[in-house]
Design an enzyme around this catalytic site. Structure first.
Site, mmCIF file in Angstrom:
data_model
loop_
_atom_site.group_PDB
_atom_site.id
_atom_site.type_symbol
_atom_site.label_atom_id
_atom_site.label_comp_id
_atom_site.label_asym_id
_atom_site.label_seq_id
_atom_site.Cartn_x
_atom_site.Cartn_y
_atom_site.Cartn_z
ATOM 1 N N LYS A 1 12.281 -68.573 -76.529
ATOM 2 C CA LYS A 1 13.342 -67.846 -76.605
ATOM 3 C C LYS A 1 13.969 -67.811 -74.907
ATOM 4 O O LYS A 1 15.172 -67.790 -74.635
ATOM 5 C CB LYS A 1 12.833 -66.255 -76.302
ATOM 6 C CG LYS A 1 11.409 -65.718 -75.649
ATOM 7 C CD LYS A 1 10.492 -65.326 -76.154
ATOM 8 C CE LYS A 1 10.079 -66.159 -77.174
ATOM 9 N NZ LYS A 1 8.560 -65.498 -77.944
ATOM 10 N N GLU B 1 13.987 -68.574 -85.764
ATOM 11 C CA GLU B 1 13.600 -67.331 -86.041
ATOM 12 C C GLU B 1 12.464 -67.195 -85.372
ATOM 13 O O GLU B 1 12.359 -65.719 -84.980
ATOM 14 C CB GLU B 1 12.922 -67.766 -87.543
ATOM 15 C CG GLU B 1 12.472 -66.178 -88.123
ATOM 16 C CD GLU B 1 13.623 -65.207 -88.502
ATOM 17 O OE1 GLU B 1 13.821 -64.397 -87.590
ATOM 18 O OE2 GLU B 1 14.324 -65.266 -89.353
ATOM 19 N N VAL C 1 12.504 -64.614 -81.483
ATOM 20 C CA VAL C 1 13.002 -62.903 -81.509
ATOM 21 C C VAL C 1 11.997 -62.223 -82.635
ATOM 22 O O VAL C 1 12.128 -62.605 -83.777
ATOM 23 C CB VAL C 1 14.412 -62.730 -81.649
ATOM 24 C CG1 VAL C 1 14.336 -61.180 -81.657
ATOM 25 C CG2 VAL C 1 15.392 -63.639 -80.808
ATOM 26 N N GLY D 1 8.807 -62.419 -83.536
ATOM 27 C CA GLY D 1 7.695 -62.899 -84.112
ATOM 28 C C GLY D 1 7.529 -62.990 -85.662
ATOM 29 O O GLY D 1 8.651 -63.950 -85.978
ATOM 30 N N ILE E 1 8.956 -61.135 -88.046
ATOM 31 C CA ILE E 1 9.876 -60.361 -88.725
ATOM 32 C C ILE E 1 11.274 -61.547 -88.800
ATOM 33 O O ILE E 1 11.591 -62.004 -88.012
ATOM 34 C CB ILE E 1 10.346 -59.418 -87.742
ATOM 35 C CG1 ILE E 1 9.405 -58.587 -87.396
ATOM 36 C CG2 ILE E 1 11.696 -58.581 -88.284
ATOM 37 C CD1 ILE E 1 9.543 -57.130 -86.312
ATOM 38 N N LYS F 1 15.584 -62.364 -75.317
ATOM 39 C CA LYS F 1 15.476 -62.058 -77.006
ATOM 40 C C LYS F 1 17.024 -61.192 -77.346
ATOM 41 O O LYS F 1 17.526 -61.485 -78.034
ATOM 42 C CB LYS F 1 14.414 -61.215 -77.447
ATOM 43 C CG LYS F 1 12.973 -62.153 -77.415
ATOM 44 C CD LYS F 1 11.872 -61.278 -77.811
ATOM 45 C CE LYS F 1 10.584 -62.113 -77.552
ATOM 46 N NZ LYS F 1 9.420 -61.261 -77.555
#
Lengths: 443, 443
Positions: free
Chosen positions: B111, B135, B138, B140, B142, B211
């Site tokens: 990030k 992915e 930001v 983890g 999710i 993030k």
């Protein structure tokens, strides 16, 4: 809006000019340039098939696009993506098969059709090297299909639990908030348009049943038909059930559950059900109220995740449908309409009969005054251990609710029959599972 | 496991054998056959670059894969997907650029690097017709990047608000649960491995700042650099702040916010910040506790949605990284590594200076006993309307907390300076925004 990169146009045909069809037309009209600037693909709606040209519509669709013959949409050589928003398991199947057999990509929100004929439809899509997208079929605007299929692709799924019917969730939420009974709240929901005139599809759990069958098939890569899945709706829930659960620290929700149990000889044994279920207040699913949907996904790599949003309605559903249309159009523009396997069904599962499951239970009966101890003794007599009990006098009767230690459905069913047979029993006794989520809950 | 369809092998090279690198190796070792059966792509890890061959590792990686020279990974002609898990803004940039310039797809969880040099990196990916996936950078595990970029592609984003730093959220949760102070809980978090020896990256808000800048850029399709984004960490939060917020029905969280304000001449005006923020208990974000992350996304079509899960840790991050690797490999196997624009940056935004924003605020100061009214009068004197006040005596001092009507940052900053200048002021006065989410909250 300026489209600042070269865009490829892809023509889209929509079958169905109702609520969702109107929402899809509106979303594409409003944001097609934005989508094109983000993806390089400009979506153009070429035809929309409707029931009658002059029927009233919430969203205006230009007359030049309309037809009353769905074949005009599917057979239009320009149309590369066919969107089926007719619903039901009849003509919709023919529409989708016709489109797939022409090598066209199909987007649908039709959970009933997928749950009933999905195995065949997905097979035909593969045979024709094309795609069948269905994000909007489960949990409306929530990207649950995409997350399970793509984001969490490296996970074995241990538990997927979802509040996936907004109508039932609205009714249960209102019963709790207002203290009113099921019938009264149902009428109110019907007046507000949250429930159909014939509410059976929702309140008897059929809709959630379709959706959980789709999620089970997708997650375990094997066809799980609704016939294999236990279904129970919310008609038997009374206001005092919700009250008693609340006092015990639980929310009573209509919950769809897919649970991994074990593996034998390469075959996954799973449990799948839709039923009223007690969820501890500490679990984030207990926070899903009103018409909202929420799905908790527990994977062996990612651990616990949770997705939440509007499960129905014109715009939330349209968002999911247009997301799918964009995916389909992007793949078509790149010459690989079959990039993703829509639903991979190359494994085997065994869906365990619910009779084989062990759970903690909430048991409730309504007895004559003075018969409360008899009811408890009857439960204990079957070897079921009671952890907690509530007795609430209600005029000439007593509401008796019990929380049990883990026990089997067989014993529970026997006990329910015995409770029902008691001479003073004044309402159908019920038993609801207390869900202990895999991997514990969110704290 | 049986791989029941013809699979294409894609070779993957990993740079970094630490926590996440080990998690990625483990997830692919364990579930590669499953991924292949789902997607038709078999991931094979060809090389792993580590700091030292014989350093201790939580996850065993075969010696034959290891190298200490990252160029062995990037330059291996078999390696089509390069995974950068080194972190930082130094050598990691060179690694990614070298891979992209060879036309290889890159997956990163970095990030800090993306927030600092993302504009250049995404440009180079496009110029070389390849992909850069992020992915895991930001929130983890999710699937927030995928959801914003693909699932919600047809939406204009009105508000994206996230609890996206697990360390800060753990500290604030523990401060509330135990009633302990920041320093004490920080030490405990460090002992448990939830906070670094040098905690500044987390507790001063830098990590969340990176993030939210990435999310803002992705959502508004225009580069938003961290320099344009207001940042404030959680060091100034004291236990009584959390207590007072709780009594008023709020949770105090470190919240990242991206908010659409208006559009002028095709340019979106947006507000972006990271700061301690009051969230009403009724909003689902208030339910995100401990090390978990949660992001609420409000789109003009989909309405409110919310995604939740583990924001860090070996396995959750690995799940996101392997999801990206699979996407990259699938696109490569189909001959279109550049299928998706990794981050479309073809629009213009204007990030409003925080001084121009109006919000409701929580103001807190610590005065000498008897000076409480003076503090209130001072706030009112600047034309700020107070809605509610709390005064709690704490030995020789008084904790004074106020909730205000909407007012400007300019006025708030003036008031904070004046409160600080009071002779009896015993702690740095603070003001935290009360977030009123777009489109109201979930119920």
């Amino acid at each position: 809006m300026r489209i600042s990169q070269a865009s490829v146009s892809v023509h889209v045909g929509v079958i169905g000019g109702g609520t969702v069809g109107g929402g899809v037309y509106q979303a594409i009209s409003r944001n097609a340039a934005l989508i094109a600037s983000r993806t390089g693909v400009l979506l153009k709606i070429k035809r929309v098939a409707v029931k009658a040209i002059d029927e009233p519509r919430a969203v205006d669709i230009p007359l030049s696009l309309l037809t009353t013959d769905w074949r005009d949409v599917v057979n239009d050589p320009d149309v590369k993506v066919v969107v089926e928003l007719v619903g039901g398991t009849g003509i919709a199947k023919e529409m989708i098969l016709t489109a797939l057999r022409q090598g066209k990509s199909v987007v649908t929100a039709n959970k009933a059709l997928l749950a009933t004929h999905g195995e065949e439809l997905f097979k035909v899509a593969r045979e024709n090297n094309t795609a069948l997208f269905y994000e909007a079929s489960v949990a409306g605007g929530i990207p649950i299909i995409r997350s399970i299929r793509e984001g969490f692709v490296c996970n074995r799924f241990l538990n997927i639990s979802g509040i996936i019917n907004g109508t039932c969730n609205y009714i249960l939420t209102q019963m709790e908030a207002q203290g009113h009974g099921f019938e009264e709240v149902l009428k109110e929901a019907q007046a507000k348009g949250y429930a159909e005139a014939n509410p059976s599809l929702d309140v008897d759990g059929h809709d959630a049943h379709h959706k959980i069958s789709i999620l089970a098939s997708l997650a375990f890569n094997a066809w799980v038909s609704p016939e294999q899945v236990y279904r129970e709706g919310i008609r038997s829930v009374i206001g005092l059930d919700i009250q008693a659960c609340k006092e015990w620290g639980y929310k009573l929700k209509l919950l769809g559950v897919v649970k991994y149990i074990s593996q034998e000889s390469g075959i996954d044994k799973i449990h799948v059900r839709v039923a009223p279920t007690l969820i501890a207040n500490t679990h984030i699913l207990a926070r899903v109220d009103g018409v909202f949907n929420g799905v908790s996904v527990f994977g062996d790599v990612v651990g616990e995740t949770f997705l939440y949003g509007r499960g129905a309605g014109q715009d939330a559903t349209a968002s999911a449908v247009v997301g799918d249309i964009t995916d389909a159009a992007l793949d078509i523009s790149k010459g690989i309409p079959d990039r993703l396997i829509p639903m991979c069904l190359n494994r085997q599962v065994s869906v365990l009969p619910i009779e084989e499951m062990e759970n903690r239970f909430y048991i409730r009966t309504v007895t004559g005054l003075g018969d409360e101890e008899n009811a408890k003794q009857l439960v204990c007599g079957e070897g079921i251990q009671i952890n907690s009990a509530k007795v609430i006098p209600t005029g000439p009767h007593s509401f008796v609710a019990l929380l049990t230690e883990p026990t089997s459905w067989k014993k529970i069913n026997k006990v329910l029959s015995m409770l029902k047979a008691c001479t003073t029993c004044a309402a159908e006794p019920v038993a609801f599972i207390i869900e202990d989520f895999v991997g514990a809950c969110s704290e």
